[in-house]
Design an enzyme around this catalytic site. Structure first.
Site, PDB file in Angstrom:
ATOM      1  N   ILE A   1       0.867  -1.197   0.228  1.00  0.00           N
ATOM      2  CA  ILE A   1      -0.307  -0.013   0.079  1.00  0.00           C
ATOM      3  C   ILE A   1       0.575   1.184   0.017  1.00  0.00           C
ATOM      4  O   ILE A   1       0.885   2.394  -0.704  1.00  0.00           O
ATOM      5  CB  ILE A   1      -1.213   0.479   1.332  1.00  0.00           C
ATOM      6  CG1 ILE A   1      -2.295  -1.371   1.307  1.00  0.00           C
ATOM      7  CG2 ILE A   1      -1.601   0.978   2.022  1.00  0.00           C
ATOM      8  CD1 ILE A   1      -2.849  -1.508   3.033  1.00  0.00           C
TER       9      ILE A   1
ATOM     10  N   TYR B   1      -1.225  -6.814  17.314  1.00  0.00           N
ATOM     11  CA  TYR B   1      -1.052  -5.898  16.276  1.00  0.00           C
ATOM     12  C   TYR B   1      -1.831  -5.293  16.309  1.00  0.00           C
ATOM     13  O   TYR B   1      -2.020  -3.938  16.481  1.00  0.00           O
ATOM     14  CB  TYR B   1      -0.693  -7.142  14.808  1.00  0.00           C
ATOM     15  CG  TYR B   1      -0.384  -5.856  13.495  1.00  0.00           C
ATOM     16  CD1 TYR B   1       0.274  -4.937  12.629  1.00  0.00           C
ATOM     17  CD2 TYR B   1      -1.563  -5.762  12.629  1.00  0.00           C
ATOM     18  CE1 TYR B   1       0.622  -3.992  12.174  1.00  0.00           C
ATOM     19  CE2 TYR B   1      -1.431  -5.110  11.675  1.00  0.00           C
ATOM     20  CZ  TYR B   1      -0.409  -4.954  11.480  1.00  0.00           C
ATOM     21  OH  TYR B   1      -0.927  -3.443  10.272  1.00  0.00           O
TER      22      TYR B   1
END
Length: 306
Positions: A37, A188
């Site tokens: 990304i 995470y």
């Protein structure tokens, strides 16, 4: 078909002209800009004439990505900075150095993130994914805010992740993940919850900057492939491309429409979405959120170069 790729269904409500904008004369910093990304974001901004500072861990991969971007866009205003966000002291040094050298930074895109398969610590003794995803982002953003603040139409866009984060309540008792079994994807998710809190808190403290945090959807990137191989294999057909994943980042970084929304919100597919499931137990009290900010503040200070 759109049922396979949720992006296609969502994109039906996008306003085309929102992203028909020039980025000329505007300066962008993107962390983790050499693949996935981050690279798709850098490319799209370079295409629109923006100046791009790519902040990457791996020099060779970054230079290769830069060459691709320059070749494809003809825009030479693309710069590589080598920095590993997990190296806490170096994040300070980089940000302080950047402010001395450059006069403008309109948009910071906090894109880099780490999912660790096992617990590792950095030179400062901090758990590496926390150092990258939370403390690194905190220090980089905090240090650059004065530069961003005095630039035109200033914005900070961070990547969240919806899955996992939504079932994570903010926890500040185990920031280093040194207690209990280490589950990288859950750690995470907790970091992303902390990032949402940071975004909300910064938005309150710096009202002239437009802060946002977004979930790119499930994107086919090296990070997902490496961290969650089974998920990646089973979902491959319905994963988005990095370009599709970058769409909302670009919309938040470039469009005028995005800044009509209040600062500090969470987005998916160009829309504000709740940062919590309807289950109220994931909400944290203002006290806990301030405690997190104070903890990070203190932690960051201990590594600040004098």
């Amino acid at each position: 078909s759109s049922c396979r790729n949720p992006y296609l269904a969502a994109s039906k409500h996008f306003v085309e002209k929102d992203l028909e904008v020039s980025a000329a004369g505007r300066v962008f910093m993107i962390t983790g800009a050499n693949s996935g990304i981050g690279k798709a974001t850098a490319l799209a901004i370079a295409k629109r004439g923006g100046t791009v500072h790519m902040v990457c861990r791996n020099k060779d991969k970054a230079e290769e990505a830069r060459a691709d971007i320059v070749k494809e866009t003809g825009n030479k205003e693309v710069y590589v900075h080598v920095l590993d966000l997990s190296e806490t002291k170096k994040v300070w040094e980089f940000a302080e150095g950047f402010k001395k050298k450059y006069k403008t930074l309109n948009v910071l895109v906090n894109n880099a993130g780490a999912i660790m398969n096992q617990r590792e610590v950095n030179a400062e003794g901090l758990e590496k994914s926390f150092a990258t995803n939370v403390l690194g982002v905190f220090i980089l953003t905090k240090s650059l805010i004065p530069l961003i603040e005095k630039s035109l139409d200033p914005r900070v866009v961070s990547h969240g992740v919806l899955w996992g984060m939504l079932v994570q309540k903010l926890r500040i008792g185990n920031l280093q993940s040194d207690r209990g079994r280490f589950d990288g994807t859950m750690v995470y998710a907790q970091h992303k919850r902390q990032q949402v809190v940071l975004t909300e808190q910064w938005a309150k403290a710096h009202p002239t900057i437009h802060f946002s945090v977004m979930h790119p959807g499930w994107v086919d990137t090296p990070t997902v492939a490496n961290a969650m191989p089974d998920f990646h294999r089973s979902m491959k057909a319905s994963l988005r491309s990095p370009e599709q994943g970058a769409d909302t980042v670009l919309w938040l970084a470039l469009s005028e429409a995005a800044t009509k929304n209040p600062s500090g919100r969470f987005y998916q597919d160009r829309r504000v979405v709740p940062a919590h499931l309807p289950l109220a137990w994931t909400h944290s009290s203002p006290l806990e959120e301030q405690k997190l900010m104070a903890l990070l503040e203190d932690m960051a200070k201990t590594f600040q170069p004098h």
